[in-house]
Design an enzyme around this catalytic site. Structure first.
Site, PDB file in Angstrom:
ATOM      1  N   HIS A   8       3.008  -9.605  -4.103  1.00  0.00           N
ATOM      2  CA  HIS A   8       3.670 -10.310  -3.007  1.00  0.00           C
ATOM      3  C   HIS A   8       5.097 -10.670  -3.430  1.00  0.00           C
ATOM      4  O   HIS A   8       5.513 -11.827  -3.376  1.00  0.00           O
ATOM      5  CB  HIS A   8       2.879 -11.556  -2.608  1.00  0.00           C
ATOM      6  CG  HIS A   8       1.602 -11.234  -1.895  1.00  0.00           C
ATOM      7  ND1 HIS A   8       1.543 -10.952  -0.550  1.00  0.00           N
ATOM      8  CD2 HIS A   8       0.327 -11.124  -2.363  1.00  0.00           C
ATOM      9  CE1 HIS A   8       0.292 -10.686  -0.203  1.00  0.00           C
ATOM     10  NE2 HIS A   8      -0.465 -10.770  -1.289  1.00  0.00           N
ATOM     11  N   HIS A  62      -2.892  -5.336  -5.833  1.00  0.00           N
ATOM     12  CA  HIS A  62      -2.974  -4.319  -4.777  1.00  0.00           C
ATOM     13  C   HIS A  62      -1.710  -3.454  -4.703  1.00  0.00           C
ATOM     14  O   HIS A  62      -0.863  -3.619  -3.835  1.00  0.00           O
ATOM     15  CB  HIS A  62      -3.369  -4.882  -3.413  1.00  0.00           C
ATOM     16  CG  HIS A  62      -2.748  -6.176  -2.978  1.00  0.00           C
ATOM     17  ND1 HIS A  62      -1.383  -6.385  -2.954  1.00  0.00           N
ATOM     18  CD2 HIS A  62      -3.305  -7.317  -2.513  1.00  0.00           C
ATOM     19  CE1 HIS A  62      -1.130  -7.589  -2.496  1.00  0.00           C
ATOM     20  NE2 HIS A  62      -2.279  -8.177  -2.218  1.00  0.00           N
ATOM     21  N   ASN A  90       0.950  -2.446  -1.795  1.00  0.00           N
ATOM     22  CA  ASN A  90       0.901  -3.409  -0.694  1.00  0.00           C
ATOM     23  C   ASN A  90       1.597  -4.710  -1.054  1.00  0.00           C
ATOM     24  O   ASN A  90       1.392  -5.264  -2.137  1.00  0.00           O
ATOM     25  CB  ASN A  90      -0.544  -3.694  -0.297  1.00  0.00           C
ATOM     26  CG  ASN A  90      -1.231  -2.464   0.269  1.00  0.00           C
ATOM     27  OD1 ASN A  90      -2.158  -1.939  -0.321  1.00  0.00           O
ATOM     28  ND2 ASN A  90      -0.754  -1.972   1.395  1.00  0.00           N
ATOM     29  N   ARG A 120      16.741   5.270  -5.630  1.00  0.00           N
ATOM     30  CA  ARG A 120      17.687   4.449  -6.387  1.00  0.00           C
ATOM     31  C   ARG A 120      17.163   3.055  -6.675  1.00  0.00           C
ATOM     32  O   ARG A 120      17.721   2.339  -7.497  1.00  0.00           O
ATOM     33  CB  ARG A 120      19.013   4.338  -5.611  1.00  0.00           C
ATOM     34  CG  ARG A 120      19.720   5.670  -5.404  1.00  0.00           C
ATOM     35  CD  ARG A 120      21.036   5.488  -4.662  1.00  0.00           C
ATOM     36  NE  ARG A 120      21.697   6.777  -4.430  1.00  0.00           N
ATOM     37  CZ  ARG A 120      21.436   7.570  -3.394  1.00  0.00           C
ATOM     38  NH1 ARG A 120      20.555   7.174  -2.473  1.00  0.00           N
ATOM     39  NH2 ARG A 120      22.051   8.724  -3.267  1.00  0.00           N
ATOM     40  N   HIS A 166      -4.934   0.700   3.565  1.00  0.00           N
ATOM     41  CA  HIS A 166      -3.879   0.008   2.830  1.00  0.00           C
ATOM     42  C   HIS A 166      -2.957   0.977   2.098  1.00  0.00           C
ATOM     43  O   HIS A 166      -1.754   0.720   1.967  1.00  0.00           O
ATOM     44  CB  HIS A 166      -4.499  -0.974   1.824  1.00  0.00           C
ATOM     45  CG  HIS A 166      -4.973  -2.250   2.430  1.00  0.00           C
ATOM     46  ND1 HIS A 166      -6.129  -2.333   3.173  1.00  0.00           N
ATOM     47  CD2 HIS A 166      -4.439  -3.505   2.412  1.00  0.00           C
ATOM     48  CE1 HIS A 166      -6.295  -3.580   3.588  1.00  0.00           C
ATOM     49  NE2 HIS A 166      -5.287  -4.308   3.150  1.00  0.00           N
ATOM     50  N   ASP A 224     -10.586  -6.532  -2.214  1.00  0.00           N
ATOM     51  CA  ASP A 224      -9.829  -7.539  -1.463  1.00  0.00           C
ATOM     52  C   ASP A 224     -10.674  -8.009  -0.281  1.00  0.00           C
ATOM     53  O   ASP A 224     -10.177  -8.251   0.817  1.00  0.00           O
ATOM     54  CB  ASP A 224      -8.500  -6.971  -0.973  1.00  0.00           C
ATOM     55  CG  ASP A 224      -7.501  -8.058  -0.564  1.00  0.00           C
ATOM     56  OD1 ASP A 224      -7.685  -9.223  -0.976  1.00  0.00           O
ATOM     57  OD2 ASP A 224      -6.538  -7.751   0.165  1.00  0.00           O
ATOM     58  N   LEU A 268      -1.953  -6.749   8.144  1.00  0.00           N
ATOM     59  CA  LEU A 268      -3.208  -6.581   7.426  1.00  0.00           C
ATOM     60  C   LEU A 268      -3.574  -7.883   6.728  1.00  0.00           C
ATOM     61  O   LEU A 268      -2.727  -8.532   6.103  1.00  0.00           O
ATOM     62  CB  LEU A 268      -3.084  -5.456   6.392  1.00  0.00           C
ATOM     63  CG  LEU A 268      -3.063  -4.021   6.940  1.00  0.00           C
ATOM     64  CD1 LEU A 268      -2.798  -3.037   5.808  1.00  0.00           C
ATOM     65  CD2 LEU A 268      -4.377  -3.691   7.630  1.00  0.00           C
ATOM     66  N   GLY A 271      -6.360  -8.741   4.193  1.00  0.00           N
ATOM     67  CA  GLY A 271      -7.491  -8.374   3.357  1.00  0.00           C
ATOM     68  C   GLY A 271      -8.095  -7.064   3.841  1.00  0.00           C
ATOM     69  O   GLY A 271      -7.542  -6.368   4.692  1.00  0.00           O
TER      70      GLY A 271
END
Length: 383
Positions: free
Chosen positions: A198, A219, A222, A230, A254, A278, A311, A313
């Site tokens: 994240h 994950h 994701n 680059r 995913h 997940d 999404l 989970g």
């Protein structure tokens, strides 16, 4: 009651390291397991011939948010953990990390206390905790509540270090935007598995975080900075390292199977990519919706989304993830099976006998040729 050993034959046997042909899984009178060449079985040993398929160690899942119709975030209690554990045991998962996504400090403390109580009470399957947040990036928040995302402070660090002393395994997902390299180094030094996720951090920032002690990516592909020609991002950083593990949600939703194939081919140590579900409340349940931090999550066609399509989970069980890996992404059965057991177990501080044929028959799974799992009790009687 049977007083002699018994053996399962006819299936290939994955012992955690090798996929054996023409071998038998022998169950001793006391329940202990061993793998023997078929020719080495005593003539008097009762056998049951399986119609092909594979016997393998039970699955190890390092990212489980819910199951059995309940979510850990909604009610961080031992009762909730028991429900989740039962739901995942039916799908073949013998060990997992209950996962709390971004929450308030009070909610986080309650979750840690619940897991500690569950471990003390020896609730089957629970081997620690995964705290996915709140020290993430709002830019890559996914289904996490942006209002609860914040930088890691001294109080947070103290709680995590104390948790590492109380639980056998602790995993935390953090973003470099809200966590310093000094904090990552301290967490890793305490035996905590630090995973990047994240995050919108660039390649160089992620590489420095790995150098500081982060050893995993949450994950892969994701909710993270993507790989460009680059700007390699976190995806490029993860695939460039041979000392970094990466969880993967192999549901075909995913991550596209073509992207999975690229990751398997690019990774210096491809066996470090492991599978996670997940999983949410839907596992082991027929519900078509549930709430996550007060927001409704909808279930349709193996896809879980918020009202805006984000999404939230996965509606996934390990046997289906194996099918996607082998049939769609071109992974070998041996490597795919390792990604559900030995590979994730290698990330843990306390592994016991996870990822290998050990313990009792209920700690193993039988998968048929279509990667469908069957309950041992449903198999025919011994000859």
């Amino acid at each position: 009651m049977r007083t002699s050993d018994k053996a399962y034959i006819g299936a290939r046997i994955h012992d955690g390291q090798t996929l054996h042909d023409d071998h038998a899984l022998v169950v001793a009178r006391d329940g202990a397991l061993r793998v023997l060449p078929r020719a080495a079985l005593p003539q008097e040993c009762p056998t049951h011939r399986l119609p092909g398929g594979i016997i393998a160690p039970g699955f190890v899942d390092l990212q489980v948010n819910g199951g059995g119709g309940v979510m850990f975030n909604d009610d961080p209690s031992v009762a909730t953990l028991r429900t989740i554990a039962r739901a995942h045991a039916v799908t073949g998962t013998c060990a997992f990390l209950p996962t709390l996504i971004t929450a308030s400090p009070a909610h986080t403390r309650a979750a840690i206390e619940a897991v500690e109580a569950a471990v003390t009470q020896k609730v089957d399957g629970i081997i620690g905790i995964h705290l996915e947040g709140p020290h993430l990036s709002v830019a890559r928040k996914g289904a996490h509540d942006a209002s609860l995302i914040r930088p890691m402070e001294d109080e947070d660090m103290a709680l995590l270090l104390k948790t590492a002393d109380r639980l056998p395994n602790v995993m935390v997902t953090v973003a470099p935007e809200n966590t310093t390299n000094a904090q990552i180094k301290m967490l890793a030094g305490a035996g905590i598995t630090v995973s990047l996720g994240h995050t919108d951090a660039d390649y160089e920032t992620c590489m420095r975080a790995f150098d500081a002690g982060a050893s995993c990516v949450t994950h892969l592909f994701n909710a993270m900075s993507q790989m460009g020609s680059r700007t390699p991002g976190l995806v490029g950083a993860a695939l460039a390292r041979d000392d970094v593990h990466a969880g993967l949600i192999a549901d075909g939703i995913h991550v596209h199977p073509a992207a999975i194939r690229v990751a398997l081919g690019a990774h210096h140590a491809a066996e470090r990519i492991f599978l996670v579900t997940d999983a949410m409340a839907t596992t082991g349940s027929g519900i078509d919706r549930f709430t996550l931090n007060g927001r409704t999550v909808l279930r349709k066609d193996h896809r879980l989304t918020l009202a805006d399509g984000t999404l939230a989970g996965a509606d996934l069980e390990m046997p289906r993830a194996l099918s996607v890996m082998v049939n769609d992404a071109g992974d070998t059965p041996l490597r795919a099976l390792r990604r559900t057991s030995a590979a994730p177990a290698a990330l843990l501080r306390e592994t016991g006998q996870l990822g290998q044929i050990a313990g009792t028959l209920q700690s193993c799974v039988y998968l048929d040729e279509s990667w469908v799992m069957h309950n041992w009790d449903s198999l025919q009687t011994f000859e």
